[in-house]
Structures are given as C-alpha cells and as structure tokens.
Design a protein around this motif. Structure first.
Motif, short mmCIF file in Angstrom:
data_model
loop_
_atom_site.label_atom_id
_atom_site.label_comp_id
_atom_site.label_asym_id
_atom_site.label_seq_id
_atom_site.Cartn_x
_atom_site.Cartn_y
_atom_site.Cartn_z
N TYR A 5 0.84 -1.54 0.08
CA TYR A 5 -0.37 -0.12 0.04
C TYR A 5 0.72 1.55 -0.15
O TYR A 5 0.21 2.54 -0.79
CB TYR A 5 -1.14 -0.11 1.07
CG TYR A 5 -1.99 1.28 1.62
CD1 TYR A 5 -2.71 1.57 0.15
CD2 TYR A 5 -1.56 2.03 2.76
CE1 TYR A 5 -3.22 2.95 0.19
CE2 TYR A 5 -2.18 3.19 2.50
CZ TYR A 5 -3.30 3.46 2.00
OH TYR A 5 -3.64 5.18 2.07
N ARG A 6 1.54 1.19 1.01
CA ARG A 6 2.71 2.30 1.47
C ARG A 6 3.73 2.93 -0.44
O ARG A 6 3.76 4.07 -0.36
CB ARG A 6 3.35 1.28 2.26
CG ARG A 6 4.01 3.11 2.87
CD ARG A 6 3.96 3.94 3.61
NE ARG A 6 4.84 4.95 3.71
CZ ARG A 6 4.54 6.38 5.25
NH1 ARG A 6 3.43 5.69 6.13
NH2 ARG A 6 5.45 7.07 4.87
N ARG A 8 2.35 1.61 -3.35
CA ARG A 8 1.88 2.29 -4.03
C ARG A 8 1.40 3.60 -3.76
O ARG A 8 1.83 4.85 -5.68
CB ARG A 8 1.23 1.33 -4.25
CG ARG A 8 -0.32 1.71 -4.82
CD ARG A 8 -1.30 0.87 -4.95
NE ARG A 8 -2.59 1.65 -3.77
CZ ARG A 8 -3.71 1.04 -3.28
NH1 ARG A 8 -3.92 -0.22 -3.73
NH2 ARG A 8 -4.64 1.61 -2.38
N GLU A 9 1.32 4.44 -2.67
CA GLU A 9 1.28 5.77 -2.59
C GLU A 9 1.97 6.25 -2.71
O GLU A 9 1.63 7.94 -3.58
CB GLU A 9 0.72 5.80 -1.06
CG GLU A 9 -0.82 4.92 -0.90
CD GLU A 9 -1.94 5.34 -1.83
OE1 GLU A 9 -2.24 6.54 -1.46
OE2 GLU A 9 -3.09 4.64 -2.18
N SER A 10 3.26 6.42 -2.58
CA SER A 10 4.58 7.04 -3.14
C SER A 10 4.74 7.00 -4.21
O SER A 10 5.50 7.61 -5.06
CB SER A 10 5.71 6.35 -2.12
OG SER A 10 5.63 6.38 -0.91
N LEU A 79 -8.88 -0.96 1.12
CA LEU A 79 -7.01 -0.19 0.74
C LEU A 79 -7.56 -0.58 -0.42
O LEU A 79 -6.34 -0.40 -1.52
CB LEU A 79 -5.96 -0.51 1.24
CG LEU A 79 -6.09 0.14 2.43
CD1 LEU A 79 -4.83 -0.50 3.39
CD2 LEU A 79 -6.18 1.61 2.55
#
Ligand code: NA7
Length: 533
Positions: A5-6, A8-10, A79
């Motif tokens: 998730y992290r 992907r968000e970055s 998410l």
C-alpha cells in the motif's frame, strides 16, 4: 499489505507475491483450534487507518484467529489491495544480476519477476517446524501441523488425539480439542510457564470508548515503548520486597492475567536469577493449585530454564484441561518418542499410544527460517544461506552486505517477534518507504550496508541479549528448537523505542552505515572524532 500500500501511494510500481490464496499471513495459516493473538485487540491492528480503527468492532479482549483474519481481509478490501497481489505465488528464489543490478524473483510454479528492489515480508514465525520422526508416513490416521492447519474443518469428535508440543500453539489448542475428542494424549518435551488470559472477562464499554477516543495518542506513545504495548513497565525490584509483598504483586498480576502478568511485576525479573525465581515459584505454585493430580502437576512444572526466557504462552484453561478425564500427559523427555507407527506413537520404553489423529504443535524455524527456505543470492552469486551459516548478520535487521536493494521486514536483529508485531512491521515499512523515496529523489541506484556497520549491529544485538536471562533457555529465540541451527539470540531486545530512535538517526544522517552507489556514508560524529586536522 502495508508495504504494498505504502509503496503504491509513493508512486512506485509494486507487486505483492503471496504463497497463500488470500491475505493474512500468520493468521491465514494458523487456523488451529483455539488460535488467538497474545496481544490485546485494541493494539493488535494497524495504526495508520484512523477512520478504520474507529469503526472496527472490538469483541474480545484477545482476538481469535478468525477475527484477525476478517480484519486483515477487510483492510485489504478497504485499501483495494487485491489487485496489487498475486496469490498462490510461493517465492522459490531471489537472484541478483550483477550486470543489470536488478533482482529476478522466481516462484515455485515458474513465474518470473524482474525488480529493482525486493522487500521480504515473510514473517518471523511462518516456516513450520515439522519434526522428522521415524515412521511418520506410515501413520494411517490424520496428521496436522498447527502452523499449516487445513482450511477445511477438522473434527476431533470421538477421536483419540495425540498432541506433540506444548508451546503457545499447543497450549491454546489443547483445551479446545479436549472438548470434543474422545481422548487427548499430550506429548510434552519441556514444561511451560503459562499464564491465564482471562479472556472470558467481559469488555467494559466505557473503557473501550475511552480507548477509541484516545486511539492515536495511545498509538503514538506505544511506538516509543519497549515491547510496543502501551502498558507501564514495572519499576520495583523483587529483591527489595518481602516475600509477602512479592506474593501480593504476583497475585495481582496473575489476577489480571495475560500480558499483565508478563510485564506486570518486577523490573529485574528478566535480568536477575533470584528475582526471576520469585516469578517462577509463583507460577509453579499456581500449577499445584490448579491441577488436581499431584503427579501430573509435577510434570507440568518447568524447572530447567528461568521464567520468561521461552516465550510465555497465554492460555484459556490450559492447566485446567489436565483435570479432565479425557486428557493425559506423557513426559517425552523421560521416555522419548521412538517412532510413529501406523496406529499411533511408540515410546522408547515400548509404551504404545493408539491414535486416530496427531497434532504437531512443534513451532517454527523462527525469524530466519522463511528467509532461508528461499534461495537468495546476492552480488557475485553470494548465497544468503551460506552467509548466515554461523548465524544471521544484518544491519538493523533490515539489510545484508552484498544483497543490494533487498530489505527484510522484521528481519533478524530487529525487535520483530519480541514486540507487538504490527508496531514493528509499521516501523520497518515506513523506514523502507522513506529510504526508497530518498534514493529515487537523489537518483541513487543501489543501497546496501557496510560490513563494519553490520558486524557492529550484530554484535550489539547479542550483547544486549546477554544482559538478560534469555540466552539461558533452549528457546526458538536462540534458534535452539531446530537441530543444527546456530545458537544465538535472533531478535533485537533493546526495545521498539530504542530501535526506532536508532534507525531514524541512521536515516537522518543520510543512511550512515550504508553504501549508496558504491560510496559508504560515514557517521559525521566519527569523522569529527577522527579529525581532519
Ligand atoms: P513453540 O513455542 O516453539 O513450541 C513448540 C513445542 O513443540 C515446544 O513444546 C517444543 O518443545 C515442542 N517440540 C518441538 N520439536 C519437537 C520434537 N521434535 N519433539 C517433541 N516436541 C517438540 O511453537 P508454538 O507454535 O507453540 O509457538 C510459537 C510462537 O508463536 C509463540 O512463541 C508465540 O510467539 C506465537 P521444546 O520446548 O523445544 O522442548
């Protein structure tokens, strides 16, 4: 899940490879009867989902496996993580290509992935330890390992069950299996100091409301504690107290149960043998009190290692289960298992136990097992299994020299399974994400630790452990449960707060102790000390 998730968000292109058919890891595989987390529900969850934590219901003090799995599945849904994962993809090898400076990841069914960075999130207690006992394949009944439990329901109804192993898993499973089995024979190699969970006590709605109202503040403080749990740490030495005072403190901690007994008595319980004995004696006296048959009580009393130096199980009716007429205990230290026969277990004395089903609650090749079961090769074909033959060496439990751009979430030498694991996971994930963004922003292609920083950290991990009583036990913390595994302390005992501070400092100093594109980053303090002039 959080790492994918992290990243992907970055804005990274990221793919999660998962051996299971769904998310959940530990809580996907450990479906054995009675499986439950030993951390209270309120703090055994992600801290970064502030809205989610408010609406997720807390139904029991200690969360049972199905509830945790349900939570993780709901988070994945929330998410939208499923699209970023490939399931039923067990990684077989991770090989570094020196020329292209990239990793090739291959799964057991032959799928191949090319990656600049690899982050392993394989868990510290995921490589099931299935003992090899003569005759095992000849057994005509059912056989299951707790850490690899079938997804289909297992019935014990009317069956003669043999349970090998009395660690946390076996201690949770026994009372539940005994409810329906015709008979359960427990084969115990080492007795345990278990603690009642008191999970049956109802949750106070006012307390829960207060907790939820202060969730983020509690979580913030938790990150700087020793064990990743927001409880006060004891500040009194057992040695400064009278026997009556010692007894009163232990009795109160035992009444509260669970994690409160683990850390709720004396500040020196894990560093001083005399202080430790106070707690050990207290548990032994509780066993005498709970277990009706004096001979069984005697066998259940641990005497060969200090209290707490093997992970303390938290139970719901473990010692009480031995008062049932359908539960019996066999001491296999005194009379070892000779072989598994087609119809049961034969001991060295010749005694035979007829069984329909065997439960192996025999634990895991902890911390390094899941990593070493993959064929990981770094620069110049260096094989991680060989590099770690004498024991794992890492910098901060995160990286290994000659394995550039390969990160290990909760790797050996980090607090990992010695703490409330979600806290440890989140910290590593955030550190790795920050690091990758740092590299991307500066156009740096490769990061790996220096040999010096790695040696120093590895030594520090052992030194800290040897300030405590932990190394005295033949525990999985020490690798002692796996024949031939080097004997050293696997996680970092300094605490999640101390560890967080250290890893933040490393990052703030431009990743000191690491090599960035061939250039070692040195500690500015050390540079000053060595002096240009
Ligand atoms: P553990 O705590 O490693 O317990 C495994 C148990 O199985 C323990 O009693 C072992 O005895 C016993 N064991 C292991 N191998 C054998 C063989 N070959 N023969 C007989 N008995 C054996 O694993 P758990 O799954 O219960 O818990 C692991 C962690 O998960 C737990 O600590 C929590 O952190 C969650 P031993 O004590 O080694 O003599």
């Amino acid at each position: 899940m959080y790492m994918v998730y992290r990243l992907r968000e970055s804005g990274f292109s990221v793919r999660g490879l998962e051996a299971g058919r769904g998310v959940g890891g530990t809580w996907y595989w450990n479906r054995y009867p009675g499986a439950r987390c030993d951390c209270e529900t309120m703090y055994y969850s992600f801290s970064f989902l502030t809205e989610f934590e408010q609406r997720w219901p807390i139904t029991e003090k200690y969360p049972p496996q199905p509830k945790i799995l349900e939570y993780l599945e709901a988070v994945a849904e929330h998410l939208d993580l499923h699209k970023d994962f490939t399931f039923e993809a067990r990684v077989e090898s991770i090989h570094f290509d020196d020329e292209r400076e990239r990793w090739t990841v291959t799964t057991t069914d032959g799928r191949v992935y090319d990656a600049k960075y690899v982050v392993t999130g394989v868990g510290g207690l995921s490589a099931a330890n299935m003992p090899k006992l003569p005759g095992q394949e000849s057994f005509r009944g059912e056989q299951y390992h707790t850490g690899n439990w079938p997804h289909e329901p297992v019935s014990f109804e009317g069956k003669r069950v043999g349970q090998i192993g009395t660690g946390s898993s076996g201690i949770q499973a026994l009372p539940v299996i005994a409810r329906t089995a015709q008979h359960v024979t427990v084969f115990q190699r080492t007795a345990q100091y278990s603690t009642p969970a008191r999970n049956e006590e109802p949750l106070d709605p006012q307390f829960l409301a207060l907790w939820k109202a202060n969730y983020q503040e509690i979580r913030r403080r938790t990150k700087w504690t020793g064990g990743g749990i927001p409880y006060p740490e004891p500040s009194v030495s057992a040695l400064d107290l009278s026997p009556e005072e010692q007894e009163a403190i232990c009795t109160e901690a035992w009444r509260r149960g669970g994690i409160w007994f683990l850390g709720g008595h004396f500040m020196d319980a894990m560093t001083d043998l005399d202080a430790n004995k106070v707690v050990g004696d207290f548990v032994r006296s509780r066993i005498d009190e709970i277990v009706d048959d004096p001979e069984t009580a005697e066998k259940l009393k641990p005497t060969t290692y200090p209290w707490g130096t093997k992970r303390v199980p938290i139970d719901s009716g473990y010692y009480e289960a031995y008062n049932r007429p359908n539960v019996s205990l066999v001491d296999i230290r005194a009379d070892p298992i000779e072989e598994i026969t087609p119809t049961g277990i034969r001991l060295a004395s010749g005694a035979e136990h007829e069984l329909d089903l065997i439960v192996y609650a025999t634990g895991f090749d902890a911390v390094t097992g899941a990593l070493q079961r993959m064929d990981i090769r770094g620069r110049h074909g260096e094989v991680l299994r060989e590099t770690w033959e004498g024991g794992p060496k890492t910098y901060l439990g995160l990286m290994v020299p000659n394995f550039p751009n390969l990160f290990t979430i909760t790797g050996p030498g980090s607090p990992s399974i010695l703490s409330n694991v979600p806290v440890a996971i989140e910290q590593h994930v955030e550190w790795i994400d920050d690091c990758l963004r740092f590299l991307r922003d500066r156009g740096i292609d490769a990061i790996e630790p220096t040999v010096e920083a790695t040696e120093e950290w590895t030594e520090h991990v052992q030194e800290e452990a040897h300030k405590t009583l932990y190394p005295l036990a033949d525990s999985w913390y020490m690798g002692a449960n796996i024949p031939g595994k080097p004997r050293l302390f696997l996680p970092y005992i300094g605490g999640v707060g101390v560890y967080r501070k250290k890893s933040l400092e490393v990052a703030e100093q431009g990743y000191v102790g690491f090599v960035l594109d061939g250039e070692a980053v040195v500690d500015p303090q050390a540079e000053v000390a060595h002096g240009v002039g």
